[in-house]
Write a protein that holds these residues in place. Structure first.
Motif, PDB file in Angstrom:
ATOM      1  N   SER A  33      64.233  85.426  39.626  1.00  0.00           N
ATOM      2  CA  SER A  33      63.398  86.524  40.096  1.00  0.00           C
ATOM      3  C   SER A  33      61.939  86.135  39.996  1.00  0.00           C
ATOM      4  CB  SER A  33      63.715  87.778  39.276  1.00  0.00           C
ATOM      5  OG  SER A  33      62.989  88.866  39.760  1.00  0.00           O
ATOM      6  N   MET A  34      61.143  86.891  39.218  1.00  0.00           N
ATOM      7  CA  MET A  34      59.722  86.593  39.082  1.00  0.00           C
ATOM      8  C   MET A  34      59.541  85.183  38.527  1.00  0.00           C
ATOM      9  SD  MET A  34      58.593  89.414  40.241  1.00  0.00           S
ATOM     10  CE  MET A  34      56.856  89.476  39.849  1.00  0.00           C
ATOM     11  N   ARG A  35      58.512  84.486  39.001  1.00  0.00           N
ATOM     12  CA  ARG A  35      58.376  83.061  38.698  1.00  0.00           C
ATOM     13  C   ARG A  35      57.499  82.812  37.477  1.00  0.00           C
ATOM     14  NH1 ARG A  35      56.579  78.396  42.977  1.00  0.00           N
ATOM     15  NH2 ARG A  35      57.535  76.636  41.886  1.00  0.00           N
ATOM     16  N   ILE A  36      58.036  82.061  36.512  1.00  0.00           N
ATOM     17  CA  ILE A  36      57.356  81.792  35.242  1.00  0.00           C
ATOM     18  C   ILE A  36      57.320  80.288  34.984  1.00  0.00           C
ATOM     19  CG2 ILE A  36      57.491  82.080  32.733  1.00  0.00           C
ATOM     20  CD1 ILE A  36      58.795  84.793  33.214  1.00  0.00           C
ATOM     21  N   TYR A  63      64.731  85.601  35.501  1.00  0.00           N
ATOM     22  CA  TYR A  63      63.465  85.025  35.942  1.00  0.00           C
ATOM     23  C   TYR A  63      63.672  83.629  36.533  1.00  0.00           C
ATOM     24  CZ  TYR A  63      61.381  88.705  33.081  1.00  0.00           C
ATOM     25  OH  TYR A  63      61.032  89.921  32.554  1.00  0.00           O
ATOM     26  N   ALA A  64      62.799  83.260  37.454  1.00  0.00           N
ATOM     27  CA  ALA A  64      62.766  81.897  37.974  1.00  0.00           C
ATOM     28  C   ALA A  64      61.844  81.087  37.066  1.00  0.00           C
ATOM     29  CB  ALA A  64      62.246  81.885  39.403  1.00  0.00           C
ATOM     30  N   THR A  84      72.019  89.748  42.210  1.00  0.00           N
ATOM     31  CA  THR A  84      70.772  89.507  41.492  1.00  0.00           C
ATOM     32  C   THR A  84      69.676  89.013  42.426  1.00  0.00           C
ATOM     33  OG1 THR A  84      72.086  88.906  39.562  1.00  0.00           O
ATOM     34  CG2 THR A  84      69.762  88.329  39.499  1.00  0.00           C
ATOM     35  N   LYS A  85      70.042  88.178  43.372  1.00  0.00           N
ATOM     36  CA  LYS A  85      69.049  87.665  44.314  1.00  0.00           C
ATOM     37  C   LYS A  85      68.544  88.767  45.235  1.00  0.00           C
ATOM     38  CE  LYS A  85      67.783  84.162  44.618  1.00  0.00           C
ATOM     39  NZ  LYS A  85      66.573  83.630  43.933  1.00  0.00           N
ATOM     40  N   GLU A  86      69.449  89.614  45.728  1.00  0.00           N
ATOM     41  CA  GLU A  86      69.037  90.729  46.588  1.00  0.00           C
ATOM     42  C   GLU A  86      68.119  91.673  45.834  1.00  0.00           C
ATOM     43  OE1 GLU A  86      73.278  90.674  49.074  1.00  0.00           O
ATOM     44  OE2 GLU A  86      72.869  92.243  47.594  1.00  0.00           O
ATOM     45  N   PHE A  87      68.440  91.926  44.570  1.00  0.00           N
ATOM     46  CA  PHE A  87      67.600  92.790  43.745  1.00  0.00           C
ATOM     47  C   PHE A  87      66.199  92.200  43.607  1.00  0.00           C
ATOM     48  CE2 PHE A  87      65.735  94.572  39.979  1.00  0.00           C
ATOM     49  CZ  PHE A  87      66.216  95.874  39.909  1.00  0.00           C
ATOM     50  N   ALA A  88      66.136  90.890  43.345  1.00  0.00           N
ATOM     51  CA  ALA A  88      64.843  90.227  43.161  1.00  0.00           C
ATOM     52  C   ALA A  88      63.999  90.290  44.433  1.00  0.00           C
ATOM     53  CB  ALA A  88      65.063  88.775  42.741  1.00  0.00           C
ATOM     54  N   TRP A 121      62.574  82.309  44.186  1.00  0.00           N
ATOM     55  CA  TRP A 121      63.359  81.102  43.897  1.00  0.00           C
ATOM     56  C   TRP A 121      62.594  80.267  42.890  1.00  0.00           C
ATOM     57  CZ3 TRP A 121      64.484  83.919  48.021  1.00  0.00           C
ATOM     58  CH2 TRP A 121      65.780  83.895  48.536  1.00  0.00           C
ATOM     59  N   ASN A 122      63.229  79.239  42.326  1.00  0.00           N
ATOM     60  CA  ASN A 122      62.512  78.385  41.394  1.00  0.00           C
ATOM     61  C   ASN A 122      61.874  77.208  42.123  1.00  0.00           C
ATOM     62  OD1 ASN A 122      64.606  76.645  41.956  1.00  0.00           O
ATOM     63  ND2 ASN A 122      65.432  76.609  39.886  1.00  0.00           N
TER      64      ASN A 122
END
Length: 249
Positions: free
Chosen positions: A28-31, A53-54, A180-184, A207-208
């Motif tokens: 999800s959100m990229r870290i 999280y990505a 999970t991907k659709e939610f993100a 995506w990462n």
């Protein structure tokens, strides 16, 4: 696992979950995590990945700084005592080049002077080691919510309600099941309402760093999401602008 620094038992990743991670299903959100202790770095990355999280990783200051400047991250978890380049130097460059990026300092230095220096240089938060993973993840969630000026755990758009804490979505009060991907993807659209979002931007944030920008993955996941939204809404709320991107409308 280094129990002195990381007081949390990250669950083992099953074969099924590992496959989902590798194909980009639970990011999800990229870290970005910049930490030179390899075991600690891997433990934090695994824990955050399982939280949706990505996550990208760097184990030295020079590499971490370059990654943070080259890519657009939603948040950087930054150690201070790093080989190649220290954390404070990285923070200075980030504040000059990417002032909107959240930076959470994660350091064994609990001295007040170090904390004050971090905040004076523009750190968003400062967490000392040892720490509990639950606290780290809670602080990350607060910073990301603050970045998007989110006032509650629920994001809304017309008939759509997205609960970011229990990871559920409803349309007119009726639960709709999302991967999970659709939610993100939907979460990112709701956090950026009224703004055109490019395919490259979705890749960077949902995506990462290993994602292939030329793959068909974005269109496949987006198409599946749109079908789930269109049926109960009676319309497609995501508009495609050829050659430009996508807009929630």
């Amino acid at each position: 696992m280094n129990e002195k620094l990381f007081c949390y038992n990250v669950p083992d990743i099953s074969k099924e979950i590992l496959e989902l991670i590798q194909c980009g299903e639970i990011l999800s959100m990229r870290i970005l995590i910049v930490e030179d202790e390899t075991e600690l770095l891997q433990d934090i990355a695994k824990g955050l990945t399982l939280k949706g999280y990505a996550v990208d990783q760097a184990n030295d200051g020079k590499t971490g700084c370059q990654m943070a400047l080259d890519e657009e991250y939603d948040l950087v978890v930054l150690d201070l005592n790093l080989p190649g380049k220290d954390g404070f130097s990285i923070l200075k460059e980030l504040r000059r080049e990417r002032p909107q990026t959240n930076v959470l300092i994660l350091s064994a230095n609990s001295e007040l002077d170090s904390k004050l220096s971090g905040f004076e240089l523009g750190a968003s938060d400062y967490l000392t080691k040892p720490f509990h993973f639950a606290e780290l993840e809670a602080r990350i969630r607060v910073l990301l919510n603050r970045k998007f000026v989110q006032q509650s755990s629920c994001l809304t758009y017309q008939e759509i309600t997205l609960n970011t804490l229990n990871r559920t979505m409803e349309i007119n009060g009726v639960p709709i099941s999302l991967t999970t991907k659709e939610f993100a993807i939907l979460e990112y659209f709701l956090l950026n309402q009224g703004r055109l979002i490019t395919q490259q931007e979705l890749i960077e944030h949902v995506w990462n760093g290993d994602a292939d920008p030329f793959s068909n993955s974005v269109r496949v996941h987006l198409s599946a999401l749109r079908k789930k939204l269109k049926s109960p809404l009676g319309r497609d709320p995501i508009q495609t602008r050829i050659g430009e991107g996508y807009l929630l409308c």
